[in-house]
Design a protein around this motif. Sequence first.
Motif, short mmCIF file in Angstrom:
data_model
loop_
_atom_site.label_atom_id
_atom_site.label_comp_id
_atom_site.label_asym_id
_atom_site.label_seq_id
_atom_site.Cartn_x
_atom_site.Cartn_y
_atom_site.Cartn_z
N CYS A 68 45.49 42.47 35.34
CA CYS A 68 44.22 43.16 35.56
C CYS A 68 43.36 42.37 36.54
O CYS A 68 43.20 41.16 36.40
N GLY A 69 42.85 43.07 37.53
CA GLY A 69 42.05 42.43 38.57
C GLY A 69 42.90 41.91 39.71
O GLY A 69 42.38 41.38 40.69
N GLY A 70 44.22 42.07 39.61
CA GLY A 70 45.12 41.55 40.65
C GLY A 70 44.93 42.22 42.00
O GLY A 70 44.95 41.55 43.03
N HIS A 87 37.68 34.80 40.67
CA HIS A 87 36.99 35.44 39.55
C HIS A 87 37.73 36.69 39.09
O HIS A 87 37.78 36.99 37.91
N ASP A 88 38.34 37.41 40.04
CA ASP A 88 39.05 38.64 39.69
C ASP A 88 40.34 38.36 38.94
O ASP A 88 40.66 39.05 37.98
N ASN A 89 41.12 37.37 39.39
CA ASN A 89 42.36 37.02 38.69
C ASN A 89 42.82 35.65 39.18
O ASN A 89 43.50 35.53 40.20
N LEU A 148 37.41 34.39 32.84
CA LEU A 148 38.70 34.72 33.43
C LEU A 148 38.93 36.23 33.53
O LEU A 148 39.88 36.67 34.17
N ALA A 149 38.09 37.00 32.85
CA ALA A 149 38.23 38.46 32.88
C ALA A 149 37.60 38.98 34.16
O ALA A 149 36.56 38.51 34.59
#
Length: 153
Positions: A68-70, A87-89, A148-149
């Motif tokens: 998620c966020g990749g 921040h995204d991944n 991390l999310a």
Amino acid sequence: MNAPAAPQPAVPSPVGGGSAVRRLLRPLAALTAVALPTAFVALVDPNEPGHYPACPLLRATGWWCPGCGGLRCVHALARGDVPTAAHDNLLVVALALVLAVLWLGWVVGAVRGRPVRRPRPTARRVGALLLVVLLFAVVRNLPVGAGLAPPGV
């Protein structure tokens, strides 16, 4: 009169045999295989709803999967925004760095005509990678790992 010399058997060339251009074909093909989808993600912003499907695990459970966020991470990396990408991944950033170092080693080996030591996927290495991915997935879903999310979109 001397008899014509018999042709010598072909000696296999070293690992880096051939021209430098020929030796670079595989690393450049690998780069192209990564660069084309990366360019697409750089151009089609995953931060805008409707461009990409939602993560099925997130949709079903509300939990962030390791990926998620990749896409947002790759989008930010392609634009040179490393803090946003991290921040995204953070896991994707770390894996991209490892792959970039391995690819550069491959290119240097190809240019020099030397064999490149490839990491072998031993059971221990695969297990360690799976453990890291699992821990990342668990921690990013805990209050302590909220940083991390990826940001909600």
